[in-house]
Design a protein around this motif. Sequence first.
Motif: not given
Length: 181
Positions: A104-105, A109-116
């Motif tokens: 999940f973490s 984190i990958l989702g945050l990187i993708w959004l960034s």
Amino acid sequence: KKINPSFGGTIALIDHNGDLVATNELAPTEFINLNSIPFIQKARRTRRGQIQGVDPIQKKESLITYVVIDSLEWLVISSQPLTVVLAPLYALKPTLFGLGLACFSAIFILGLIWLSAIHRYSDALIRDRRLKEQSLLELEQAELFAFAASHDLQEPLAKIVAFGDLLKTQAADQLNDKFNV
């Protein structure tokens, strides 16, 4: 008769009449008839298999394996409580929770990187659009200036040409050959 298995479950031998003949849990002094238990009826019909159900001897939720001995029509039952069967999974529960949390973490984190990355890309698109609009505005202003400058310069140029023509026609005889065009 009492049977002594080492796995912590139940082994039972049931005769063709449905009477409990032998088990590791108790040594029956009288025969206990188990024919009324639905599991025993199913076991006699299907002949062999494995089910999850209530052990008829221990009265605990168990994993039960059974087989009918064809020549005698006796039923052999081996059962083990689900708590014993699932103990390795219960032991893995903290590890599985940890792995789930790690997955999940990582996904978070990958989702945050993708959004960034999407945010940076959209910022770049907005910046490029603004630069393009600014360049178009400057080009338009340059075209307006060029038009105005050429229009403003046409009038004095026309007057110079007209004055030159007038000078040539009226003072041609006074001009020497050097200035005569």
